[in-house]
Design an enzyme around this catalytic site. Structure first.
Site, mmCIF file in Angstrom:
data_model
loop_
_atom_site.group_PDB
_atom_site.id
_atom_site.type_symbol
_atom_site.label_atom_id
_atom_site.label_comp_id
_atom_site.label_asym_id
_atom_site.label_seq_id
_atom_site.Cartn_x
_atom_site.Cartn_y
_atom_site.Cartn_z
ATOM 1 C CD GLU A 36 44.773 40.088 37.041
ATOM 2 O OE1 GLU A 36 45.923 40.605 36.969
ATOM 3 O OE2 GLU A 36 44.232 39.507 36.081
ATOM 4 C CD GLU B 45 41.134 37.089 34.828
ATOM 5 O OE1 GLU B 45 41.020 35.938 34.364
ATOM 6 O OE2 GLU B 45 42.146 37.793 34.661
ATOM 7 C CD GLN C 228 40.736 33.712 28.494
ATOM 8 O OE1 GLN C 228 39.823 34.270 29.097
ATOM 9 N NE2 GLN C 228 41.856 33.361 29.084
ATOM 10 C CG HIS D 273 43.149 32.063 38.431
ATOM 11 N ND1 HIS D 273 41.791 31.996 38.229
ATOM 12 C CD2 HIS D 273 43.677 32.574 37.288
ATOM 13 C CE1 HIS D 273 41.492 32.466 37.023
ATOM 14 N NE2 HIS D 273 42.624 32.803 36.436
#
Length: 307
Positions: free
Chosen positions: A88, A86, A127, A19
């Site tokens: 995770e 995302e 972001q 990533h």
């Protein structure tokens, strides 16, 4: 469903080599290592996230608003147009540690209680504008979803494996351990749009691909003297692997929105649309049995723009 613990603090790491170096061949780098920041292979990089907006699976996710850069290169305000998931994992801490006393890596496992699936929802356009110089803020603070069931490290013990990625250069002594402390967890991510009869699986990956282990993350977190409290949440970072199928967020799959991906039946996506439901799931496969984490789900609601 309820959150499995009172979360006082939430730290999110950035521990997948794949990533961190995604798109290296489109970024002018000669290899993955060249695409990394100089500190990435020296320590588990992380940022402090927002504990108050961690929600349990099934809670709707409101599309965030904020500043972003327009196509004309000027700052504008509006709703996020590049909403991403995302995939995770995360662990909850157990026993506390004392302020000013780092946790030795050889005893770090005593402070790791168990694991959950985490969706660290991300507003990529927000972001991109706010990231420098201090890192993400509004792009990450609006919502993070976790699965409701904590799978203890005792239950995961049969699935501990060696790190398949050689750590080079060798980490500094306070980050070195010899025991296996990666985990063989099969993970999937799927999207179900409002006009879809069934979810489309986009990602199949495995937590064992992570470069930094949970013991290394915890040891680094406390080496400054930072203390732990029971119920602290530590995210792994996006669990991307070495293949295209194992890319664990839309930003990777769509080359940051440069190309659409198919969800089947002519349905395309660059990023998440209102009404999309993201479904993350995971399990450890034993000999004739499975240790499951359940699902981590959330449905995107329209933005609440100020009048």
């Amino acid at each position: 469903m309820h959150l499995p613990a009172h979360i006082g603090d939430f730290t999110d790491f950035f521990s997948s080599l794949y990533h961190a170096s995604s798109g290296w061949n489109r970024r002018g780098a000669a290899n993955r290592d060249e695409a990394l920041y100089p500190n990435w292979k020296q320590m588990p990089v992380a940022y402090h996230s927002r504990a108050s907006s961690v929600v349990v699976s099934g809670t709707p996710v409101r599309r965030p608003c904020g500043q972003m850069i327009s196509y004309q290169g000027k700052p504008v305000f509006g709703s996020c147009q590049s909403l991403d998931f995302e995939l995770e994992m995360a662990f909850f801490t157990g026993p506390e540690s004392k302020l000013g006393e780092p946790v030795d890596i050889n005893t770090a496992h005593h402070h790791i209680f168990g694991m959950v699936i985490l969706n660290d929802w991300s507003a990529r356009d927000i972001q991109g504008w706010e990231m420098r110089p201090l890192g993400p803020f509004l792009a990450k603070n609006f919502c993070s979803t976790i699965s409701p069931w904590v799978v203890t490290m005792e239950a995961l013990a049969p699935f501990l494996v060696a790190n398949p990625v050689t750590q080079s250069p060798t980490p500094l002594p306070y980050l070195q351990h010899n025991d296996d402390y990666n985990v063989d967890i099969h993970l999937t991510a799927a999207i179900k749009g409002e006009d879809m009869q069934s979810p489309a699986i986009l990602t199949r990956t495995n937590y064992k691909h992570m470069y930094w282990t949970m013991k290394q993350q915890l040891a680094h977190h406390t080496i400054s003297g930072c203390n732990l409290n029971p119920g602290d949440l530590m995210g792994s970072g996006t669990v991307s692997g070495p293949t295209e199928e194992s890319e664990a967020c839309l930003s990777e799959k769509t080359w940051r929105g440069a190309r659409e991906i198919s969800l089947g039946n002519g349905i395309q996506r660059c990023f998440l649309e209102d009404g999309d439901e993201v479904i993350l799931s995971g399990c450890c496969q034993g000999d004739g049995y499975c240790v499951g984490f359940g699902e981590c789900t959330g449905k995107v609601l329209p933005a609440n723009l100020p009048r």
